[in-house]
Design a protein around this motif. Structure first.
Motif, short mmCIF file in Angstrom:
data_model
loop_
_atom_site.label_atom_id
_atom_site.label_comp_id
_atom_site.label_asym_id
_atom_site.label_seq_id
_atom_site.Cartn_x
_atom_site.Cartn_y
_atom_site.Cartn_z
N ASP A 18 103.04 19.36 -22.96
CA ASP A 18 102.76 18.13 -22.22
C ASP A 18 103.71 17.96 -21.03
O ASP A 18 103.30 17.48 -19.96
N PHE A 19 104.96 18.35 -21.23
CA PHE A 19 105.94 18.21 -20.15
C PHE A 19 105.59 19.10 -18.97
O PHE A 19 105.69 18.68 -17.81
N GLN A 20 105.17 20.33 -19.25
CA GLN A 20 104.79 21.23 -18.17
C GLN A 20 103.60 20.67 -17.38
O GLN A 20 103.56 20.77 -16.15
N ILE A 21 102.65 20.09 -18.08
CA ILE A 21 101.51 19.47 -17.40
C ILE A 21 101.98 18.29 -16.55
O ILE A 21 101.56 18.12 -15.40
N ASN A 22 102.87 17.49 -17.12
CA ASN A 22 103.36 16.32 -16.41
C ASN A 22 104.17 16.68 -15.17
O ASN A 22 104.18 15.93 -14.18
N LEU A 23 104.87 17.82 -15.21
CA LEU A 23 105.64 18.23 -14.03
C LEU A 23 104.73 18.40 -12.81
O LEU A 23 105.09 18.03 -11.69
N GLY A 24 103.56 18.98 -13.04
CA GLY A 24 102.61 19.11 -11.95
C GLY A 24 102.13 17.76 -11.46
O GLY A 24 102.00 17.53 -10.25
N LYS A 25 101.90 16.83 -12.39
CA LYS A 25 101.47 15.47 -12.02
C LYS A 25 102.55 14.76 -11.22
O LYS A 25 102.26 14.11 -10.21
N TYR A 26 103.82 14.89 -11.65
CA TYR A 26 104.91 14.23 -10.94
C TYR A 26 105.05 14.79 -9.52
O TYR A 26 105.36 14.05 -8.58
N ALA A 27 104.83 16.09 -9.38
CA ALA A 27 104.92 16.71 -8.04
C ALA A 27 103.85 16.14 -7.12
O ALA A 27 104.11 15.84 -5.95
N GLU A 28 102.64 16.02 -7.64
CA GLU A 28 101.55 15.47 -6.83
C GLU A 28 101.82 14.02 -6.44
O GLU A 28 101.56 13.60 -5.32
N GLU A 29 102.34 13.24 -7.38
CA GLU A 29 102.64 11.83 -7.11
C GLU A 29 103.74 11.71 -6.06
O GLU A 29 103.68 10.84 -5.18
N TYR A 30 104.74 12.58 -6.16
CA TYR A 30 105.82 12.52 -5.19
C TYR A 30 105.31 12.89 -3.80
O TYR A 30 105.63 12.23 -2.80
N ALA A 31 104.51 13.94 -3.72
CA ALA A 31 103.97 14.36 -2.43
C ALA A 31 103.14 13.23 -1.80
O ALA A 31 103.23 12.97 -0.60
N ALA A 32 102.34 12.57 -2.62
CA ALA A 32 101.51 11.48 -2.10
C ALA A 32 102.37 10.30 -1.64
O ALA A 32 102.05 9.64 -0.64
N SER A 33 103.47 10.06 -2.34
CA SER A 33 104.30 8.89 -2.03
C SER A 33 105.04 9.02 -0.71
O SER A 33 105.39 8.02 -0.09
N ILE A 34 105.32 10.24 -0.29
CA ILE A 34 106.06 10.42 0.96
C ILE A 34 105.17 10.87 2.12
O ILE A 34 105.65 11.19 3.21
N GLU A 35 103.88 10.88 1.88
CA GLU A 35 102.95 11.39 2.89
C GLU A 35 103.05 10.63 4.21
O GLU A 35 102.95 11.21 5.29
N GLU A 36 103.29 9.32 4.12
CA GLU A 36 103.31 8.51 5.33
C GLU A 36 104.52 8.79 6.21
O GLU A 36 104.46 8.63 7.43
N ILE A 37 105.65 9.20 5.61
CA ILE A 37 106.84 9.43 6.42
C ILE A 37 107.12 10.92 6.62
O ILE A 37 107.97 11.29 7.43
N ASP A 38 106.41 11.78 5.89
CA ASP A 38 106.60 13.22 6.02
C ASP A 38 105.72 13.72 7.17
O ASP A 38 104.79 13.06 7.61
N TRP A 39 106.00 14.92 7.65
CA TRP A 39 105.21 15.48 8.74
C TRP A 39 104.45 16.70 8.23
O TRP A 39 104.79 17.29 7.21
N SER A 40 103.43 17.08 8.96
CA SER A 40 102.62 18.25 8.62
C SER A 40 102.22 18.96 9.91
O SER A 40 102.02 18.32 10.94
N PHE A 41 102.10 20.27 9.83
CA PHE A 41 101.64 21.02 11.01
C PHE A 41 100.26 20.55 11.46
O PHE A 41 99.92 20.64 12.64
N ASP A 42 99.46 20.06 10.52
CA ASP A 42 98.13 19.59 10.87
C ASP A 42 98.16 18.40 11.83
O ASP A 42 97.18 18.14 12.53
N ASP A 43 99.30 17.67 11.87
CA ASP A 43 99.41 16.48 12.72
C ASP A 43 100.03 16.79 14.08
O ASP A 43 100.20 15.88 14.89
N LEU A 44 100.40 18.04 14.32
CA LEU A 44 101.15 18.37 15.53
C LEU A 44 100.26 18.92 16.63
O LEU A 44 99.23 19.55 16.37
#
Length: 436
Positions: A292-318
């Motif tokens: 369960d922990f290994q599955i949750n690690l992937g979920k936490y990574a996705e949640e973190y990525a989504a939470s910083i999307e507004e202040i993070d940058w991406s090559f797609d936006d350049l």
């Protein structure tokens, strides 16, 4: 290591397998291992795919990380992480460098394909690359137009300009959050990896005595990991992860302590049936908790990525100009890292000497970054790497003060955490330099 992989990539580039198909002269190309990927809007293909099918002779120099492939007077030389390649000795610039992904040399298709006489077209609707080798496959004249990289959009117009200039407070919060998340996710991955190693060793144990020694070592390591977990920064990104991590460690210790009690006869007079039931229940709890922990690690990574999307940058936006500016900066950081991390470990080297080398590397990185200026939209990236150097300093401290083998399990996680920070700042121009 799902969470670590996302942590290392989410702030520096977009690399993903996009179910991309490759057709050569109308025939689908099969790839034995690594599939084509799209990174920063460019298609990368494994070296040993299209070009072997075209009859090229391929060689690899592991010392220089350079691939050469040759056919009928056309000789191409491509070096991992270089921003250019050569055709018959003439240099050609690359927007996206060749790189190693899952052990495969991945080439930016359009630039290298067209430079060797191929017609390369992208079909956005079917997500496929169509290659026409031509009747004679004569090497094409190299021009700027011919080496334009393939994009996943039908239009070649520049993308929307990024407007993410962060305040000093936003940068600090962004960096602090990333460092806290990275430290927690890497320690979590280290615990899972350690448990897998212990489980494997226990299965191979040939005597009760050997098993007893392994179980005690496991408990000692878990005690150390629990101590480190207690020192992790708890915030909105790490709270649930740390709670789950501590549960994994405690459940693991419960099982291993139970097995120690059984081996030493310290079962409080319980009968064989109860002992077997307790072991079975504890093992099931152990397996389920780690899974369960290994599955949750992937979920936490996705949640973190989504939470910083507004202040993070991406090559797609350049814009193209911004993307070129960022790659130029990443290249400089990559060169700095390669120079600073050229640490040679010799046989029987003492801990004090090793600590000095690691600390000097951290200082060289900090000093070098002070002379570089990232683009405004990526202003947090160098701060991430500067903060990541603290991981190296912490590792050096452990080398200086401790001969405890448990601590070196933790040192390994510090090096991996530093690698994630380095990848954030240097992008594809940094290949993991796991030290120690």
């Amino acid at each position: 290591m799902v969470s670590l992989g996302l942590a290392a990539l989410m702030m520096c580039s977009s690399v993903f397998a996009g179910d991309v198909s490759v057709n050569l002269d109308g025939e689908a190309v099969e790839f034995a291992g690594q599939e084509p990927v799209i990174t920063e809007g460019r298609t990368l293909i494994p070296l040993r795919g299209v070009f072997e099918k075209l009859g090229y002779e391929i060689s690899w120099d592991n010392n220089t990380k350079t691939a050469e492939f040759e056919k009928e007077g056309t000789k191409v030389s491509v070096t991992v992480n270089s921003d250019e390649f050569s055709v018959n000795g003439e240099s050609v610039k690359l927007d996206v460098p060749a790189q190693i992904i899952n052990g495969s040399m991945m080439l930016p298709l359009r630039a290298i394909g067209e430079a060797t006489g191929l017609s390369v077209e992208w079909d956005n609707e079917s997500k496929s690359v169509n290659i026409d080798s031509g009747a004679d496959n004569v090497s094409a004249e190299i021009t700027t137009e011919e080496t334009t990289e393939i994009t996943t959009e039908e239009s070649t117009e520049a993308t929307t300009e990024a407007e993410k200039t962060l305040t000093d407070e936003e940068i600090k919060n962004h960096v602090d959050g990333y460092i806290a998340y990275t430290r927690a996710s890497v320690l979590s991955a280290s615990v899972v990896s350690n448990e897998a190693a212990i489980d494997s060793l226990l299965r191979e144990a040939e005597s009760n005595e050997e098993m007893y020694i392994l179980l005690n070592r496991a408990v000692e390591a878990e005690e150390m990991f629990l101590e480190k977990a207690d020192k992790l920064t708890v915030n909105e990104y790490t709270k649930d992860m740390i709670t789950d991590l501590k549960e994994v460690i405690n459940v693991s210790m419960d099982l291993h302590n139970l097995l120690i009690d059984v081996l030493t006869g310290n079962t409080g007079g319980a009968g064989d049936s109860k002992i077997e039931n307790d072991i079975s229940t504890s093992q099931d709890n152990y397996s389920d908790t780690i899974y369960d922990f290994q599955i949750n690690l992937g979920k936490y990574a996705e949640e973190y990525a989504a939470s910083i999307e507004e202040i993070d940058w991406s090559f797609d936006d350049l814009t193209d100009e911004q993307a070129a500016e960022e790659r130029a900066y990443q290249k400089k950081v990559g060169d700095l890292l390669e120079s600073a991390l050229d640490i040679q470990i010799v046989d029987n080297e003492n801990n004090e000497s090793m600590a000095k080398k690691i600390r000097n590397a951290a200082e060289k990185i900090r000093s070098g970054l002070a002379e570089l200026t990232p683009p405004d939209f990526a202003a947090a990236d160098d701060d991430v790497l500067i903060a990541g150097c603290d991981f190296l300093d912490e590792a050096a401290d452990i080398y200086e003060r401790s001969d405890d083998p448990r601590e070196y399990l933790y040192v390994s996680s510090l090096f991996v955490a530093f690698d994630a920070c380095a990848k954030t700042c240097a992008g594809d121009y940094y290949v993991s330099n796991y030290i120690g």
